[in-house]
Design a protein around this motif. Structure first.
Motif, PDB file in Angstrom:
ATOM      1  N   TYR A  80       0.831  -1.214   0.000  1.00 15.57           N
ATOM      2  CA  TYR A  80       0.000   0.000   0.000  1.00 15.57           C
ATOM      3  C   TYR A  80       0.861   1.258   0.000  1.00 15.57           C
ATOM      4  O   TYR A  80       0.728   2.118  -0.878  1.00 15.57           O
ATOM      5  N   VAL A  81       1.757   1.373   0.986  1.00 21.31           N
ATOM      6  CA  VAL A  81       2.575   2.594   1.059  1.00 21.31           C
ATOM      7  C   VAL A  81       3.568   2.633  -0.092  1.00 21.31           C
ATOM      8  O   VAL A  81       3.890   3.711  -0.619  1.00 21.31           O
ATOM      9  N   GLY A  82       4.049   1.448  -0.509  1.00 20.30           N
ATOM     10  CA  GLY A  82       4.996   1.409  -1.617  1.00 20.30           C
ATOM     11  C   GLY A  82       4.396   1.902  -2.918  1.00 20.30           C
ATOM     12  O   GLY A  82       5.054   2.617  -3.686  1.00 20.30           O
ATOM     13  N   CYS A  83       3.146   1.522  -3.175  1.00 22.69           N
ATOM     14  CA  CYS A  83       2.478   1.976  -4.402  1.00 22.69           C
ATOM     15  C   CYS A  83       2.327   3.496  -4.431  1.00 22.69           C
ATOM     16  O   CYS A  83       2.560   4.144  -5.459  1.00 22.69           O
ATOM     17  N   LEU A  84       1.927   4.069  -3.288  1.00 24.96           N
ATOM     18  CA  LEU A  84       1.752   5.524  -3.243  1.00 24.96           C
ATOM     19  C   LEU A  84       3.087   6.256  -3.388  1.00 24.96           C
ATOM     20  O   LEU A  84       3.177   7.283  -4.076  1.00 24.96           O
ATOM     21  N   ILE A  85       4.118   5.739  -2.734  1.00 24.41           N
ATOM     22  CA  ILE A  85       5.438   6.369  -2.872  1.00 24.41           C
ATOM     23  C   ILE A  85       5.941   6.234  -4.309  1.00 24.41           C
ATOM     24  O   ILE A  85       6.521   7.176  -4.869  1.00 24.41           O
TER      25      ILE A  85
END
Length: 340
Positions: free
Chosen positions: A146-151
């Motif tokens: 989740y956080v990786g996709c947004l970053i």
């Protein structure tokens, strides 16, 4: 570089940890803008992407672990609290349970990407008896994705995002006020929808005492249990004489529901929002004698009224009438055990 980005550069890890942690704890403050901004800074070489990813993922996992153990120790009370404060109370628990039914523990990963479900999935996993190591593995994987996709999106569009941030900074406090106002309007609209739905059905609700009195008097209203299959497997007791039908099945089979008897709907969501939604659906289809059960199945249990253990399955049409099996030639009793 504007002050917001400078602040993020100086305190990036702490800011990202706090933003994601607060969001995962259920506060309606999205962390996505911070993650996108961190990605934009990483793309410009002003922030270490690995530090940003680690801080955000740890914040997410820590919040989820807290909810997991709250769900393990307090079960439905925690889910009830989250359902009460949710902006989508109708779908809060039911959609999360349906995701677990369809995907198993993979649903824990998928829930991260569905608004409103990310906070509910950990306590549901805790209350369902999932082991802590198994939970940490799938939840950690979901958090990283989740956080990786947004970053990653922030890195890919770093130039455009920096232009947007600079443009907003040029507008000054008026832009911040406008964004805050839009968020407040969205939250207010969701709560308005919720209370309007309950208000429309409030006068039609039936109490558990009234329903029990009807049963004792020999009346046979058609009672539908709208809980998800996962929740029914976890607690297979139904109100005496009830039929189980999920919300999806109700929409597909509403034409089979009789028009000439009282229809009682109940669920386990606080404020019986799911049953209220179902009642409105049936009203629009011309089924007018429909009433949500005030307090749902929890209120029935508290009064210690008769229940049946995983007893009833619907095998054919419901249109034969309401009440006991002789009134329902289309209903098959699979296995019945009465409990008090």
């Amino acid at each position: 570089m504007n002050e917001t980005l400078e602040f993020l550069v100086r305190h990036g890890a702490i800011v990202l940890f706090a933003a994601v942690f607060v969001e995962e704890m259920g506060v309606p403050l999205p962390a996505a803008p911070w993650l996108l901004a961190a990605g934009a800074l990483a793309g410009a070489g002003k922030m270490n992407w690995l530090v940003a990813l680690s801080a955000a993922a740890i914040g997410s996992s820590l919040a989820d672990l807290i909810w997991f153990y709250l769900g393990r120790h307090y079960g439905n009370r925690v889910l009830g609290l989250l359902c009460r404060i949710s902006l989508e109370p109708d779908s809060c628990v039911r959609r999360t349970q349906n995701m677990f039914t369809r995907y198993g523990m993979k649903g824990l990963v998928a829930a991260k990407f569905v608004p409103g479900l990310g906070t509910l999935a950990p306590p549901l996993a805790g209350s369902s008896g999932v082991s802590a190591p198994r939970f940490l593995f799938f939840d950690g994987l979901g958090s990283l994705l989740y956080v990786g996709c947004l970053i990653l999106v922030g890195i890919l569009f770093s130039h455009q995002l920096e232009q947007i941030i600079d443009a907003l900074a040029g507008l000054g406090r008026s832009a911040l006020g406008m964004v805050g106002g839009l968020v407040a309007l969205y939250i207010g609209y969701k709560y308005f929808q919720r209370h309007r739905l309950l208000r429309e059905l409030r006068m039609a609700r039936i109490t558990v005492d009234e329903l029990h009195h009807k049963q004792e008097a020999g009346e046979h209203p058609l009672i539908l249990d709208l809980r998800s299959r996962v929740e029914l497997e976890d607690n297979p007791s139904l109100i005496r004489g009830a039929l189980h039908m999920t919300m999806d099945e109700l929409q597909l089979r509403q034409q089979e529901i009789p028009r000439d008897c009282d229809i009682i709907l109940y669920c386990s969501c606080p404020n019986e929002v799911s049953s209220a939604k179902a009642a409105l659906l049936l009203h629009r289809k011309g089924i007018l004698r429909v009433r949500p059960l005030l307090g749902g199945i929890d209120a029935w249990r508290e009064r210690n009224y008769p229940m049946e253990l995983r007893a009833i399955g619907v095998t054919n049409a419901l249109s034969a009438g309401a009440g006991s099996q002789e009134h329902h030639p289309s209903i098959q009793i699979v296995e019945t055990t009465k409990t008090n």
